[in-house]
Design an enzyme around this catalytic site. Structure first.
Site, mmCIF file in Angstrom:
data_model
loop_
_atom_site.group_PDB
_atom_site.id
_atom_site.type_symbol
_atom_site.label_atom_id
_atom_site.label_comp_id
_atom_site.label_asym_id
_atom_site.label_seq_id
_atom_site.Cartn_x
_atom_site.Cartn_y
_atom_site.Cartn_z
ATOM 1 N N ARG A 79 0.806 -1.127 -0.012
ATOM 2 C CA ARG A 79 -0.092 -0.035 0.012
ATOM 3 C C ARG A 79 0.973 1.353 0.139
ATOM 4 O O ARG A 79 2.048 1.114 0.515
ATOM 5 C CB ARG A 79 -0.840 0.051 1.230
ATOM 6 C CG ARG A 79 -1.925 -1.112 1.311
ATOM 7 C CD ARG A 79 -2.975 -0.995 2.274
ATOM 8 N NE ARG A 79 -3.948 -2.150 2.311
ATOM 9 C CZ ARG A 79 -5.052 -2.150 1.827
ATOM 10 N NH1 ARG A 79 -5.301 -0.963 1.008
ATOM 11 N NH2 ARG A 79 -6.035 -3.000 1.819
ATOM 12 N N HIS A 115 -12.214 -2.455 -2.408
ATOM 13 C CA HIS A 115 -13.495 -1.556 -2.513
ATOM 14 C C HIS A 115 -14.015 -1.484 -4.220
ATOM 15 O O HIS A 115 -14.991 -1.636 -4.364
ATOM 16 C CB HIS A 115 -13.026 -0.200 -1.954
ATOM 17 C CG HIS A 115 -13.278 0.083 -0.724
ATOM 18 N ND1 HIS A 115 -12.578 -0.616 0.463
ATOM 19 C CD2 HIS A 115 -14.041 0.688 0.090
ATOM 20 C CE1 HIS A 115 -12.935 -0.189 1.614
ATOM 21 N NE2 HIS A 115 -13.836 0.762 1.474
ATOM 22 N N ARG A 168 -9.825 5.883 -3.680
ATOM 23 C CA ARG A 168 -8.977 5.096 -3.051
ATOM 24 C C ARG A 168 -7.482 5.467 -3.431
ATOM 25 O O ARG A 168 -6.494 5.244 -2.454
ATOM 26 C CB ARG A 168 -9.173 3.522 -3.318
ATOM 27 C CG ARG A 168 -10.671 3.093 -3.456
ATOM 28 C CD ARG A 168 -11.129 3.090 -1.867
ATOM 29 N NE ARG A 168 -10.406 2.210 -0.873
ATOM 30 C CZ ARG A 168 -10.430 2.206 0.010
ATOM 31 N NH1 ARG A 168 -11.108 3.243 0.981
ATOM 32 N NH2 ARG A 168 -9.872 1.172 1.072
ATOM 33 N N HIS A 174 -4.321 2.754 -2.112
ATOM 34 C CA HIS A 174 -4.117 1.910 -3.290
ATOM 35 C C HIS A 174 -3.234 2.596 -4.188
ATOM 36 O O HIS A 174 -3.395 3.813 -4.296
ATOM 37 C CB HIS A 174 -5.344 1.389 -3.662
ATOM 38 C CG HIS A 174 -6.059 0.369 -3.124
ATOM 39 N ND1 HIS A 174 -5.520 -0.888 -2.771
ATOM 40 C CD2 HIS A 174 -7.271 0.399 -2.364
ATOM 41 C CE1 HIS A 174 -6.303 -1.529 -1.855
ATOM 42 N NE2 HIS A 174 -7.336 -0.923 -1.658
#
Length: 355
Positions: A79, A115, A168, A174
């Site tokens: 991440r 997501h 995101r 991300h």
């Protein structure tokens, strides 16, 4: 991968610097893409409108999230918010500064985005379901209307997916390639279930067997790699180390928390659909009435919001997983059986009084 990640960091910095005015909207879109909304918002609405679509939605969400977990364990995706601190590609410790937000510090691996995958698969189900009603129109004006509806709904679909993906990336949870992979993986899962009619007539035994398979495969995969000295929970210490605020770390974002939540939802659906309460209410004469469906939708949404108020204790991990499974199972059971049965009984009592 370093080149892909470093370019991704540049995109994140560009978004955080030049699109700060849209922060509230992007945070909202990140919540829109939260897979938990499938069980508490989308499913209650669609199940009362069309039980076939509602049932498919839960299956797609659960299997999609399960594949997402397996892919994350295989791909070992970093991440952004921790990668910039641990990579060695930046000279003299001049790592880029990425701003973090309360929803940034998810603890699982980053690829593909859960997501983006959850949002694309459930919205794909909703759009295809809505379009299935217009396909039956035959006359020329209806065909034109179908084409316009097709264009409108798919435009809405892609606007939502792009907005969720940007949100995101904006919050630095991300990289761009992770959300793109998530979107297309979600579409593939949803399309696969367009050709799986057997889920509509699945027995409780089938639901239990599916739950056991998903759990045993995932847990067995975890144990086998652990024996090979590969820690699939490697991302949790990194999240705890590099998150700007320890209070933003949430056990609900760990890999096993999502697995338990999904297994609970699938079990609750199976229990509800195969219950006497479901047969008596949703298969009875009241089920075709608009008033019955509206009351069920309103009561289901209200009840599930009350469920969301209940906070599960997180001090003991095992207890958290058990209670999370029970809470997740209770939500579809409420929508499928408890609420419709109560509304059915109330309407039947009212009709008797009027007669």
């Amino acid at each position: 991968m370093d080149l892909l990640h470093s370019n991704g960091v540049l995109i994140i910095q560009h978004l955080q610097r030049d699109y700060r005015a849209y922060q509230d909207f992007l945070n909202f879109m990140s919540h829109v893409g939260d897979p938990r909304n499938i069980f508490s918002i989308y499913f209650p609405l669609w199940f009362q409108l069309n039980q076939v679509v509602g049932t498919k939605m839960i299956w797609v969400a659960v299997i999609g999230d399960w594949f997402n977990l397996i892919f994350k364990w295989i791909l070992f995706g970093h991440r952004p918010y921790w990668w910039v601190h641990e990579t060695v590609i930046y000279p003299n410790q001049s790592s880029p500064c990425l701003e973090q937000f309360p929803i940034t510090c998810e603890t699982g691996p980053g690829s593909p985005s859960g997501h983006a995958m959850g949002s694309s698969c459930v919205w794909y189900v909703m759009v295809t379901a809505a379009l299935s009603y217009t396909v039956r129109w035959k006359d020329k004006s209806a065909v034109t209307l179908h084409r316009l509806t097709w264009s409108l709904l798919w435009s809405i679909f892609w606007i939502i997916q792009i907005s969720v993906c940007i949100s995101r990336v904006f919050i630095a949870t991300h990289f761009p390639h992770q959300v793109i992979l998530g979107v297309f993986a979600g579409i593939l899962v949803a399309e696969a279930f367009e050709h799986a009619p057997a889920i509509q007539t699945a027995s409780l035994r089938t639901y239990i067997k599916t739950n056991l398979f998903l759990f045993i495969f995932a847990f067995g995969f975890y144990l086998v790699l652990k024996l090979l000295d590969i820690d699939l929970l490697w991302s949790v210490p990194k999240a705890k180390k590099w998150c700007a605020n320890p209070d933003w770390i949430n056990i609900d974002t760990t890999p096993f928390a999502g697995l338990v939540r999904n297994l609970g939802a699938l079990f609750g659906l199976g229990l509800g659909i195969n219950s006497e309460m479901f047969i008596a209410s949703c298969k009875g004469k009241n089920s075709c009435k608009i008033s019955f469906r509206i009351l069920c939708i309103a009561a289901s949404l209200a009840t599930l919001q009350l469920y969301n108020v209940v906070k599960i204790p997180t001090h003991t991990e095992c207890l958290f997983y058990i209670l999370s499974f029970c809470k997740s199972a209770a939500m579809p059971l409420t929508v499928v059986a408890l609420v419709p049965y109560c509304v059915h009984s109330l309407m039947r009592t009212t009709e008797k009084k009027l007669n």
